[in-house]
Design an enzyme around this catalytic site. Structure first.
Site, PDB file in Angstrom:
ATOM      1  CB  SER A  45     -16.974  20.849 -24.957  1.00  0.00           C
ATOM      2  OG  SER A  45     -16.375  19.533 -24.787  1.00  0.00           O
ATOM      3  CE  LYS A  94     -16.954  23.102 -19.549  1.00  0.00           C
ATOM      4  NZ  LYS A  94     -16.640  22.765 -20.957  1.00  0.00           N
ATOM      5  CB  SER A 151     -16.659  18.964 -21.253  1.00  0.00           C
ATOM      6  OG  SER A 151     -16.232  20.235 -21.736  1.00  0.00           O
TER       7      SER A 151
END
Length: 469
Positions: free
Chosen positions: A176, A77, A152
């Protein structure tokens, strides 16, 4: 090859059936073919990935393995620092930022022999549940490109779901990892807060942030998390708890496990298909030998509210100067969400901290009688992108994950079927502090009895050509 479990791919590389470079090239080709539609990557590090894969192959030819992830193509990420590789945090503020030093989790991945394919798309500053990023691309769900992948860590979930990396690393503050895992039909593990270092990871909050894996199977996620866990003296919130092999009891099965299913809160307001799939999963676990019983969790509703307001307050504090000086650089939805924290008072926040302590203690008492608590991961399946930025939609994605965030306890999302539209449904399991091995044991046992985690979206199968032996 891309449908192989992580352990299977690792074995083929170590035996020399395929090379690390061949595996890397296969994933890079899939990214080239498919990611223009999914937009799961912000940066693809093709040349450095090839260089790392060649190094892994050279070491293997000398009779040396680099670690448990030797030659395995992974992606990270984009709020996690990677030395020499752009790390944008999904924002315009850091669009050209290139860290000089790895985050601790990036260091551990490289040390274990992983090949870093690139950096994954995300909600701006990791502050949202849809990953509709106005700066780096509107990430989409590989099961239906008109829908969101959650957030997210949406790019992490979408990339694993579409077969664009062997495993992905995400972060989880309010849900997330678990939300994208559920919406993309993959497995995700949020560890006990503090068990994986946050050093070098841009924060949403100082209290709740965690780092963990998303993978096709719970066993694969357990292998990855075993690499990531460990004390980091440079992280002030890191917990000095003994590291362990989370796969040590993966074959133990369900016999003797006590699983609680809440009567209150967690099954309120669900889509009917979600409720049905999760209850069917509970039946599979019971048939496999687990003792499954209902329980009450007093305070769950309040825990959700407290988590929301604590996240508001801490996120606002982290971004206050940017909001005051350059508000126009934020995307509209994130700017609006951040501004909510301005009105959380100091006395209110202090009260929330105390209530959070009490909530954690109440759960610790529950876990004297249960090994796991079972609930849905989300109220609904993946929303349409055109509806994604409404407050109501975001709320439906996050409401069932916040209680475990507030307590700092580990939790997993495991695929447990599909709704009538063919969209994945996620089962959420939560455990006592440092109970990650129990999550892996139960999740792996469930996946031996079901095949939901083996299903692939049609988009992923478009590129199911194999160029390697």
């Amino acid at each position: 090859m891309t449908a192989l479990p992580l352990t299977g791919l690792a074995g083929r590389i170590r035996r020399g059936d395929i090379s690390g470079l061949e595996a890397t090239e296969e994933y890079l080709e899939r990214i080239e073919r498919l990611d223009g539609r999914v937009r799961s990557y912000i940066t693809v590090a093709a040349e450095s990935a090839r260089e790392a894969a060649r190094h892994a192959d050279e070491e293997l030819a000398r009779g040396r393995t680099l670690g448990p992830l030797h030659g395995l193509p992974v992606a990270v990420k984009d709020n996690i620092d990677t030395a020499g590789l752009r790390t944008t945090i999904g924002s315009a503020f850091f669009a050209d930022s290139v860290p000089e030093r790895d985050a601790e989790v990036s260091r551990r991945l490289r040390e274990a022999g992983a090949v870093l394919l690139g950096k994954l798309n995300m909600h701006e500053f990791a502050y949202g549940a849809t990953s509709q990023n106005p700066h780096h691309g509107l990430c989409r769900n590989p099961w239906d490109l008109d829908r969101v992948p959650g957030g997210s860590s949406g790019g992490s979930g979408a990339a694993v779901g579409a077969g664009l990396c062997a495993v992905a690393i995400g972060t989880d503050t309010g849900g997330s990892i678990r939300i994208p895992a559920a919406l993309n039909g993959v497995s995700g593990l949020r560890p006990t807060t503090g068990r994986v270092s946050d050093r070098g990871v841009f924060p949403i909050t100082w209290t709740f942030d965690t780092v963990g894996p998303l993978a096709r199977s719970v066993e694969d996620a357990g292998l990855m998390l075993s690499v990531l866990i460990g004390h980091d003296p440079e992280d002030p919130l890191s917990i000095d708890h003994p590291a362990e092999d989370l796969l040590a009891s993966v074959e133990a099965g369900l016999d003797g496990l006590r699983i609680g299913v809440p009567r209150n809160f967690f099954f309120d307001g669900l889509d009917a298909d979600v409720a049905d799939r999760v209850r069917e999963a509970a039946e599979v676990l019971a048939a496999g030998g687990a003792a499954v019983d209902e329980l009450e969790l007093p305070g769950a509703e309040r825990a959700d509210e407290i988590t929301t307001r604590m996240i508001w307050a801490e996120a606002y504090a982290i971004h206050r100067r940017r909001l005051e000086e350059q508000p126009e650089v934020f995307g509209e939805d994130v700017r609006r969400r951040l501004a909510q924290g301005k009105d959380v008072s100091g006395p209110d926040y202090a009260e929330y901290r105390e209530l959070a302590r009490r909530w954690r203690r109440s759960l610790e008492l529950v876990f004297r009688d249960f090994d796991l608590i079972l609930a849905p991961s989300t109220e609904t399946t993946a929303p349409l992108a055109e509806d994604a930025e409404t407050i109501a939609t975001t709320r439906r994605l996050t409401r069932l994950t916040y209680a475990w965030t507030l307590s700092g306890l580990p939790a997993a999302s495991v695929p447990c079927g599909f709704d009538s539209a063919g969209l994945p449904v996620g089962l959420q399991l939560a455990a006592a502090p440092f109970g990650e091995a129990t999550l892996v044991r139960a999740g792996a046992a469930y996946q031996r009895e079901t095949e939901w985690h083996l299903r692939e979206p049609e988009l992923a199968m478009e590129a199911e050509h194999v160029n390697v032996p």
